[in-house]
Motif scaffolding. Structure first.
Motif: not given
Length: 79
Positions: A55-58, A50-53
């Motif tokens: 960070v990538i989506g920001m 969830l955190v990776g998604a």
């Protein structure tokens, strides 16, 4: 306790609030160390995903307001 005044089809339904069982359920099994570690790893994996998604989506959610990055088409130059 009050009694129900309307007739019920089965007597045990009317007396259900007074019933007490003398049978105790078996104790719950304790989780092993491997099960606890597996639950922790699964939780960490889901959280990291969830955190990776996020960070990538920001960057795709941010609005660029600098004029250097805006593109103009040739038709809008006023030729």
């Amino acid at each position: 306790m009050f009694r129900r005044r309307e007739p019920v089809p089965f007597a045990f339904i009317a007396e259900a609030d007074q019933f007490r069982s003398n049978v105790t359920p078996p104790p719950r099994e304790r989780a092993s160390a491997g099960q606890i570690a597996g639950r922790w790893l699964m939780g960490l994996t889901v959280t990291a995903g969830l955190v990776g998604a996020l960070v990538i989506g920001m960057p795709s959610l941010s609005l660029d307001k600098s004029p250097a990055t805006t593109q103009h088409s040739e038709a809008s130059d006023g030729r």
